[in-house]
Design an enzyme around this catalytic site. Sequence first.
Site, PDB file in Angstrom:
ATOM      1  NE  ARG A   1       6.686   6.954   3.442  1.00 19.48           N
ATOM      2  CZ  ARG A   1       6.835   7.935   2.605  1.00 19.48           C
ATOM      3  NH1 ARG A   1       8.228   8.012   1.890  1.00 19.48           N
ATOM      4  NH2 ARG A   1       6.013   8.719   2.540  1.00 19.48           N
TER       5      ARG A   1
ATOM      6  CB  THR B   1      -0.453   0.161   8.559  1.00 16.73           C
ATOM      7  OG1 THR B   1      -0.699  -0.466   7.306  1.00 16.73           O
ATOM      8  CG2 THR B   1       0.682   0.799   8.930  1.00 16.73           C
TER       9      THR B   1
ATOM     10  CG  HIS C   1       5.768   2.720   6.743  1.00 15.65           C
ATOM     11  ND1 HIS C   1       4.413   2.418   7.601  1.00 15.65           N
ATOM     12  CD2 HIS C   1       5.292   3.746   5.817  1.00 15.65           C
ATOM     13  CE1 HIS C   1       3.669   2.993   6.890  1.00 15.65           C
ATOM     14  NE2 HIS C   1       4.011   3.880   6.109  1.00 15.65           N
TER      15      HIS C   1
ATOM     16  N   PRO D   1       0.793  -1.303  -0.062  1.00  9.31           N
ATOM     17  CG  PRO D   1       0.062  -1.032   2.145  1.00  9.31           C
ATOM     18  CD  PRO D   1       0.763  -2.026   1.124  1.00  9.31           C
TER      19      PRO D   1
ATOM     20  N   GLY E   1      -0.157   5.142   0.090  1.00  8.26           N
ATOM     21  CA  GLY E   1      -0.780   6.194   0.223  1.00  8.26           C
ATOM     22  C   GLY E   1      -0.363   7.379  -0.474  1.00  8.26           C
TER      23      GLY E   1
ATOM     24  CB  SER F   1      -3.057   3.436   0.878  1.00  7.24           C
ATOM     25  OG  SER F   1      -2.954   4.295   1.963  1.00  7.24           O
TER      26      SER F   1
ATOM     27  CE  LYS G   1       2.732  -2.261   4.547  1.00  7.94           C
ATOM     28  NZ  LYS G   1       3.316  -0.877   4.969  1.00  7.94           N
TER      29      LYS G   1
ATOM     30  CE1 TYR H   1      -0.945   3.826   7.947  1.00  2.29           C
ATOM     31  CE2 TYR H   1      -1.757   4.951   6.191  1.00  2.29           C
ATOM     32  CZ  TYR H   1      -0.816   4.478   6.962  1.00  2.29           C
ATOM     33  OH  TYR H   1       0.580   4.358   6.340  1.00  2.29           O
TER      34      TYR H   1
ATOM     35  CB  SER I   1      11.370  -2.634   4.164  1.00  2.33           C
ATOM     36  OG  SER I   1      10.338  -2.071   4.751  1.00  2.33           O
TER      37      SER I   1
ATOM     38  NE  ARG J   1      10.775   5.751  -0.242  1.00  6.02           N
ATOM     39  CZ  ARG J   1      11.047   4.921   0.938  1.00  6.02           C
ATOM     40  NH1 ARG J   1      11.233   3.679   0.771  1.00  6.02           N
ATOM     41  NH2 ARG J   1      10.960   5.553   1.985  1.00  6.02           N
TER      42      ARG J   1
HETATM   43  C1  FNR Z   1       4.368   3.967   2.003  1.00  3.60           C
HETATM   44  N1  FNR Z   1       3.758   2.982   2.938  1.00  3.60           N
HETATM   45  C2  FNR Z   1       2.541   2.689   3.528  1.00  3.60           C
HETATM   46  N2  FNR Z   1       2.069   1.617   4.143  1.00  3.60           N
HETATM   47  C3  FNR Z   1       0.991   1.715   4.717  1.00  3.60           C
HETATM   48  O1  FNR Z   1       0.600   0.853   5.097  1.00  3.60           O
HETATM   49  N3  FNR Z   1       0.034   2.662   4.086  1.00  3.60           N
HETATM   50  C4  FNR Z   1       0.253   3.436   3.374  1.00  3.60           C
HETATM   51  O2  FNR Z   1      -0.558   4.418   3.170  1.00  3.60           O
HETATM   52  C5  FNR Z   1       1.595   3.708   2.975  1.00  3.60           C
HETATM   53  N4  FNR Z   1       1.921   4.767   2.346  1.00  3.60           N
HETATM   54  C6  FNR Z   1       3.443   4.960   1.705  1.00  3.60           C
HETATM   55  C7  FNR Z   1       3.611   5.996   0.778  1.00  3.60           C
HETATM   56  C8  FNR Z   1       4.742   6.101   0.433  1.00  3.60           C
HETATM   57  C9  FNR Z   1       5.211   7.431  -0.498  1.00  3.60           C
HETATM   58  C10 FNR Z   1       5.659   5.002   0.566  1.00  3.60           C
HETATM   59  C11 FNR Z   1       7.094   5.174   0.136  1.00  3.60           C
HETATM   60  C12 FNR Z   1       5.339   3.827   1.363  1.00  3.60           C
HETATM   61  C13 FNR Z   1       4.727   1.655   3.270  1.00  3.60           C
HETATM   62  C14 FNR Z   1       4.617   0.795   2.121  1.00  3.60           C
HETATM   63  O3  FNR Z   1       3.792  -0.099   2.193  1.00  3.60           O
HETATM   64  C15 FNR Z   1       6.056  -0.284   2.316  1.00  3.60           C
HETATM   65  O4  FNR Z   1       6.023  -0.660   3.432  1.00  3.60           O
HETATM   66  C16 FNR Z   1       7.455   0.526   1.817  1.00  3.60           C
HETATM   67  O5  FNR Z   1       7.330   1.278   0.829  1.00  3.60           O
HETATM   68  C17 FNR Z   1       8.462  -0.533   1.672  1.00  3.60           C
HETATM   69  O6  FNR Z   1       9.645   0.117   1.450  1.00  3.60           O
HETATM   70  P1  FNR Z   1      10.415   0.522  -0.048  1.00  3.60           P
HETATM   71  O7  FNR Z   1      10.585  -0.782  -0.689  1.00  3.60           O
HETATM   72  O8  FNR Z   1       9.537   1.433  -0.650  1.00  3.60           O
HETATM   73  O9  FNR Z   1      11.723   1.122   0.432  1.00  3.60           O
END
Ligand code: FNR
Length: 389
Positions: A288, A180, A285, A99, A101, A130, A261, A154, A316, A339
């Site tokens: 983040r 999450t 995450h 997911p 957002g 998301s 998550k 969320y 991740s 990403r």
């Molecule tokens: C996320 N991630 C995330 N996770 C979640 O549970 N709900 C969300 O709305 C979001 N939104 C979100 C926005 C952005 C811009 C990013 C980059 C990530 C986390 C996502 O699901 C995932 O765990 C990470 O993106 C994994 O890390 P890498 O591979 O992007 O480094």
Amino acid sequence: MVHQFGDFQNVVYAEALKGIASRYPFDYPSIEEKAAKALPDWVYRYVSSAAGDGRTQRANVEAYSRYGIIPRMMTSPPERDLSTVLFGKKVDVPIFMAPIGMIGLCSPDFHGDVAAATAAGATGVPYCLSTFSQTRMEEVVPHAGGTPVFFQLYLPNDRELAASFIQRAESSGYSGILLTVDSWTLGFRPNDLVIGNFPQFRGFCMQNYYTDENFLKHLSKPPEEDIAPAQRHYATVFAKPLDWEDLDWIRTQTTLPVAVKGIQHPEDARKAIDHGADVIYVTNHGGRQVNSGVPTLQLLPDVLKSAGTTPVVFDSGVRSATDALIALALGATAVGLGRPYAYALSYGGAESLTHYLRGFLAELDLCMAVAGFKDLEELREAGVVRVTG
Ligand code: FNR
């Protein structure tokens, strides 16, 4: 039917013979570079940013280079089976779109949720929508065709709204709920803070809230007439400081499978299972939230041990199919893309994302082929080798 995802490579070479060059890149650095040019600065900044000095994000990515697999020869599997069981359903691929957002903002038409669901339908790669979505959840899921789509929750600080989100997801065809648990408040992200970059406050990706009567009834005016009351109310309902009883409550609200998550500690995995989790989702995450410096790949084996027979999915730092292969070899049931797929969406919408996912699956399939593994079970039996440190 066993899909030979690696055949995509033959299509690309055959087209090149006819003078048709690939429109889109295959490697992560080129994909990110194209996205940095295609996306508005504030969107690229939001997607790329991390907590603190970004050391966890970097550690996630770097961790894979410390592991490897030893290929087996003279077993040459002419067909590979990449299928796995995700949320109780057999799927042809062991990857999914995590997911994101703001994915809505990553497509050139600003409807990235629909584009991602469309790419899911075209490739069979499941998609997680998301809570933050540019298009309300009911309108997204039909675009995925038969490919499973999951709803990431969320948990709002308002039980009526929370129950409504869950019921809407269940009745509109989502195949599971991902709760999450690592983001009940926002991590400290200097790169966004410096320009006050939080798109939700400007009304982006709020359609699941703005179409819910349990949100709208608290506003003096609808968001399209006056955004300020909607912003204020959003700030009060996002998100609930969580405890394990919240998971018990969610279990009473749905018959869908529930994944938790954000698990990193083996004891938390155990507690989540005791409180009814069907799936454990190991992630930080993408660096983040907590800037811990510990890559999730390093934590995966202990969580797997603690989870026992409960499936563990993982994300991740996955930047290539080789990374995914290592997490699968360690024992993950499926691996989430983050990403990279947001970037792949930015320069051609559903089409460029579909190309990216096909390329990823081709690489995964061909890695399995040349390493001599016919399915994920054989890959797991072979295991991974720690290369350094
Ligand atoms: C996320 N991630 C995330 N996770 C979640 O549970 N709900 C969300 O709305 C979001 N939104 C979100 C926005 C952005 C811009 C990013 C980059 C990530 C986390 C996502 O699901 C995932 O765990 C990470 O993106 C994994 O890390 P890498 O591979 O992007 O480094």
